[in-house]
Design a protein around this motif. Structure first.
Motif, PDB file in Angstrom:
ATOM      1  N   PRO A   1       0.837  -1.201   0.000  1.00 18.22           N
ATOM      2  CA  PRO A   1       0.000   0.000   0.000  1.00 18.22           C
ATOM      3  C   PRO A   1       0.872   1.251   0.000  1.00 18.22           C
ATOM      4  CG  PRO A   1       0.128  -0.898   2.214  1.00 18.22           C
ATOM      5  CD  PRO A   1       0.839  -1.883   1.316  1.00 18.22           C
ATOM      6  N   PRO A   2       0.283   2.436  -0.159  1.00 23.74           N
ATOM      7  CA  PRO A   2       1.080   3.664  -0.024  1.00 23.74           C
ATOM      8  C   PRO A   2       1.913   3.606   1.253  1.00 23.74           C
ATOM      9  CG  PRO A   2      -1.153   4.192  -0.700  1.00 23.74           C
ATOM     10  CD  PRO A   2      -1.139   2.721  -0.406  1.00 23.74           C
ATOM     11  N   THR A   3       3.171   3.974   1.131  1.00 26.76           N
ATOM     12  CA  THR A   3       4.120   3.786   2.230  1.00 26.76           C
ATOM     13  C   THR A   3       4.715   5.120   2.650  1.00 26.76           C
ATOM     14  OG1 THR A   3       4.632   1.546   1.463  1.00 26.76           O
ATOM     15  CG2 THR A   3       6.231   2.593   2.940  1.00 26.76           C
ATOM     16  N   VAL A   4       4.799   5.319   3.970  1.00 24.63           N
ATOM     17  CA  VAL A   4       5.267   6.574   4.557  1.00 24.63           C
ATOM     18  C   VAL A   4       6.473   6.276   5.438  1.00 24.63           C
ATOM     19  CG1 VAL A   4       4.650   8.563   5.992  1.00 24.63           C
ATOM     20  CG2 VAL A   4       2.889   7.422   4.599  1.00 24.63           C
ATOM     21  N   TRP A   5       7.508   7.075   5.280  1.00 23.65           N
ATOM     22  CA  TRP A   5       8.662   7.003   6.187  1.00 23.65           C
ATOM     23  C   TRP A   5       8.635   8.230   7.075  1.00 23.65           C
ATOM     24  CZ3 TRP A   5      14.303   8.548   4.670  1.00 23.65           C
ATOM     25  CH2 TRP A   5      15.149   8.376   5.784  1.00 23.65           C
ATOM     26  N   ASP A   6       8.588   8.004   8.387  1.00 27.88           N
ATOM     27  CA  ASP A   6       8.645   9.083   9.371  1.00 27.88           C
ATOM     28  C   ASP A   6      10.113   9.319   9.711  1.00 27.88           C
ATOM     29  OD1 ASP A   6       8.287  10.917  11.358  1.00 27.88           O
ATOM     30  OD2 ASP A   6       7.241   9.589  12.743  1.00 27.88           O
ATOM     31  N   VAL A   7      10.641  10.454   9.290  1.00 26.22           N
ATOM     32  CA  VAL A   7      12.063  10.765   9.469  1.00 26.22           C
ATOM     33  C   VAL A   7      12.244  11.416  10.835  1.00 26.22           C
ATOM     34  CG1 VAL A   7      14.056  11.969   8.502  1.00 26.22           C
ATOM     35  CG2 VAL A   7      12.272  11.075   6.980  1.00 26.22           C
ATOM     36  N   HIS A   8      12.789  10.649  11.786  1.00 26.68           N
ATOM     37  CA  HIS A   8      12.916  11.108  13.173  1.00 26.68           C
ATOM     38  C   HIS A   8      14.136  11.981  13.406  1.00 26.68           C
ATOM     39  CE1 HIS A   8      10.232   7.998  15.408  1.00 26.68           C
ATOM     40  NE2 HIS A   8       9.897   8.015  14.136  1.00 26.68           N
ATOM     41  N   GLU A   9      15.200  11.800  12.597  1.00 23.88           N
ATOM     42  CA  GLU A   9      16.459  12.456  12.909  1.00 23.88           C
ATOM     43  C   GLU A   9      17.257  12.658  11.629  1.00 23.88           C
ATOM     44  OE1 GLU A   9      18.664   9.897  15.498  1.00 23.88           O
ATOM     45  OE2 GLU A   9      18.793   8.269  14.058  1.00 23.88           O
ATOM     46  N   ASP A  10      18.374  13.369  11.763  1.00 28.29           N
ATOM     47  CA  ASP A  10      19.336  13.490  10.667  1.00 28.29           C
ATOM     48  C   ASP A  10      20.163  12.207  10.685  1.00 28.29           C
ATOM     49  OD1 ASP A  10      21.420  14.036   8.942  1.00 28.29           O
ATOM     50  OD2 ASP A  10      21.632  16.113   9.567  1.00 28.29           O
ATOM     51  N   THR A  11      19.720  11.235   9.899  1.00 25.58           N
ATOM     52  CA  THR A  11      20.245   9.871  10.031  1.00 25.58           C
ATOM     53  C   THR A  11      21.732   9.801   9.769  1.00 25.58           C
ATOM     54  OG1 THR A  11      18.092   9.135   9.210  1.00 25.58           O
ATOM     55  CG2 THR A  11      19.834   7.493   9.369  1.00 25.58           C
ATOM     56  N   ALA A  12      22.210  10.458   8.714  1.00 26.09           N
ATOM     57  CA  ALA A  12      23.640  10.405   8.403  1.00 26.09           C
ATOM     58  C   ALA A  12      24.463  11.029   9.516  1.00 26.09           C
ATOM     59  CB  ALA A  12      23.909  11.100   7.072  1.00 26.09           C
ATOM     60  N   ALA A  13      24.019  12.173  10.026  1.00 26.76           N
ATOM     61  CA  ALA A  13      24.752  12.826  11.114  1.00 26.76           C
ATOM     62  C   ALA A  13      24.731  11.981  12.375  1.00 26.76           C
ATOM     63  CB  ALA A  13      24.150  14.205  11.386  1.00 26.76           C
ATOM     64  N   ALA A  14      23.652  11.259  12.601  1.00 28.08           N
ATOM     65  CA  ALA A  14      23.534  10.452  13.816  1.00 28.08           C
ATOM     66  C   ALA A  14      24.560   9.327  13.862  1.00 28.08           C
ATOM     67  CB  ALA A  14      22.126   9.872  13.920  1.00 28.08           C
ATOM     68  N   LEU A  15      25.086   8.933  12.707  1.00 19.11           N
ATOM     69  CA  LEU A  15      26.054   7.833  12.693  1.00 19.11           C
ATOM     70  C   LEU A  15      27.315   8.172  13.483  1.00 19.11           C
ATOM     71  CD1 LEU A  15      25.755   6.708   8.948  1.00 19.11           C
ATOM     72  CD2 LEU A  15      24.781   5.580  10.961  1.00 19.11           C
ATOM     73  N   THR A  16      27.608   9.461  13.638  1.00 17.75           N
ATOM     74  CA  THR A  16      28.815   9.843  14.379  1.00 17.75           C
ATOM     75  C   THR A  16      28.710   9.485  15.851  1.00 17.75           C
ATOM     76  OG1 THR A  16      27.988  12.069  14.832  1.00 17.75           O
ATOM     77  CG2 THR A  16      29.222  11.750  12.782  1.00 17.75           C
ATOM     78  N   THR A  17      27.498   9.234  16.338  1.00 18.55           N
ATOM     79  CA  THR A  17      27.314   8.933  17.760  1.00 18.55           C
ATOM     80  C   THR A  17      27.096   7.447  18.017  1.00 18.55           C
ATOM     81  OG1 THR A  17      24.900   9.228  17.719  1.00 18.55           O
ATOM     82  CG2 THR A  17      26.253  11.202  18.028  1.00 18.55           C
ATOM     83  N   LYS A  18      27.137   6.619  16.979  1.00 16.94           N
ATOM     84  CA  LYS A  18      26.870   5.188  17.132  1.00 16.94           C
ATOM     85  C   LYS A  18      28.159   4.458  17.480  1.00 16.94           C
ATOM     86  CE  LYS A  18      22.641   6.006  15.730  1.00 16.94           C
ATOM     87  NZ  LYS A  18      21.533   6.121  16.702  1.00 16.94           N
ATOM     88  N   ALA A  19      28.334   4.135  18.756  1.00 17.64           N
ATOM     89  CA  ALA A  19      29.577   3.503  19.194  1.00 17.64           C
ATOM     90  C   ALA A  19      29.788   2.142  18.558  1.00 17.64           C
ATOM     91  CB  ALA A  19      29.568   3.369  20.723  1.00 17.64           C
ATOM     92  N   TRP A  20      28.703   1.452  18.173  1.00 15.03           N
ATOM     93  CA  TRP A  20      28.824   0.103  17.603  1.00 15.03           C
ATOM     94  C   TRP A  20      29.331   0.129  16.168  1.00 15.03           C
ATOM     95  CZ3 TRP A  20      25.853  -0.488  13.254  1.00 15.03           C
ATOM     96  CH2 TRP A  20      24.757   0.376  13.098  1.00 15.03           C
TER      97      TRP A  20
END
Length: 363
Positions: free
Chosen positions: A104-123
């Motif tokens: 069906p029609p699909t919606v993505w809810d963009v919660h954050e600046d995903t690329a920028a958030a990668l700098t904080t992902k310790a894993w």
């Protein structure tokens, strides 16, 4: 209409996903199938609502993501038949959406600046982050061509070619602000991690302990933040995860609500939801100088802005509020009044539901 909602990353009782968006759909008379990692919940009585169906999948955590994504892919494929809309909340889910022909029609809810958030992902290894950010940017451009997008912040529109609807992280605002009450304390509500100030809040607890002021941390913590909290011993009281409505009740009456987030790119265009929630509940704010937080706090004159990493300044702000009960009350009331005027969720809820209905062809 029937809406399938899926997250593989967020807690099932996430305030934006469940308490605001899903509840708005249910209140409007729609049916919701909610695919989420319910296995981590000991108690979630809201799952029993008549128009809500829940499907349990594993949670994607750190590098252990493949199995959870496979489960999410299978669950979405099984549930989208006959659905009017699919709403996903994680960029990872863009990789495992059902085929376009049967979706069906699909919606993505963009919660954050995903690329920028990668700098904080310790894993995520540091050497891999630039490549991952490039992949995220490519995925966002592709998603914009093939999906509907809703954004949590107006500033996120800068990342896309078109302009997309914004569903802000506003909140439910009580009719009256709770007065100061209970033991002298400051609170933090939300996910706890180093980039959100876990080390600074523990140090703040050390500085405030001689004044008889406690620090309470309310929310789930990642591994690094747990290490900070455990090293503090009894100095900081960590409640762990608490459902949003209960967490905000715990915050009521506190001297101040903390938002000691770091100067990270992911936070630069985002309004920390906790600032909005503290204001709504009449709790003065102590925040670092992220632009949107500064704008709210200074315009309402409802708290203090302290430099990034300056724990002593945060402690001074709390001690000042403790020493001046009249100032504490006035700041709390000013924040509540500002939230009641401009930050109430019900108005945004109506726009959110109307937008989904339009995309589903049900308006």
């Amino acid at each position: 209409m029937r809406v399938v909602v899926c997250t593989v990353v967020h807690h099932p009782a996430d305030a934006r996903i469940y308490y605001r968006q899903i509840q708005a759909l249910l209140d409007a008379g729609h049916q919701v199938t909610y695919i989420a990692p319910f296995g981590e919940l000991e108690d979630f009585p809201e799952r029993t609502q008549p128009s809500l169906t829940t499907v349990t999948i594993p949670r994607a955590v750190g590098r252990r993501r493949l199995g959870a994504l496979r489960a999410a892919k299978a669950a979405m494929a099984a549930q989208v038949g006959g659905a009017d809309l699919l709403l996903v909340h994680d960029p990872e889910l863009l990789l495992v959406l059902p085929p376009r022909r049967g979706r069906p029609p699909t919606v993505w809810d963009v919660h954050e600046d995903t690329a920028a958030a990668l700098t904080t992902k310790a894993w995520l290894p540091g050497w891999l982050r630039p490549a991952a950010a490039g992949g995220v940017n490519f995925a966002e451009r592709l998603a914009e061509r093939r999906l509907h997008l809703i954004l949590a912040e107006h500033g996120y529109n800068d990342r896309f070619r078109g302009t997309h609807p914004v569903v802000p992280n506003t909140t439910y605002v009580p009719d009256e602000a709770a007065p100061p009450s209970g033991p002298r304390r400051v609170v933090y509500v939300g996910h706890i991690s180093p980039d959100r100030g876990s080390a600074e809040m523990v140090e703040l607890a050390r500085l405030l302990a001689p004044h008889g002021i406690a620090v309470e941390l309310i929310g789930p913590a990642d591994a690094a933040a747990r290490a900070h909290i455990e090293a503090a011993g009894d100095l900081a009281h960590w409640h762990g995860f608490v459902p949003n409505a209960e967490a905000l009740r715990l915050a009521e009456g506190a001297l101040a609500g903390l938002s000691l987030l770091h100067d990270e790119a992911n936070f630069a265009h985002s309004m920390p939801t906790k600032v909005v929630e503290y204001m709504a509940h009449g709790v003065p704010v102590v925040t670092t100088p992220l632009p949107l937080a500064v704008e709210l706090v200074q315009n309402a004159d409802c708290g203090f802005v302290v430099p990034f990493g300056d724990v002593a300044a945060a402690a001074d702000a709390v001690v000042r509020l403790d020493a001046d009960p009249d100032l504490r009350v006035k700041m709390g009331l000013r924040g509540h009044d500002a939230a009641a005027r401009t930050l109430g969720w019900p108005a945004a809820a109506r726009e959110f539901v109307a937008q989904l209905e339009a995309w589903a062809g049900k308006s």
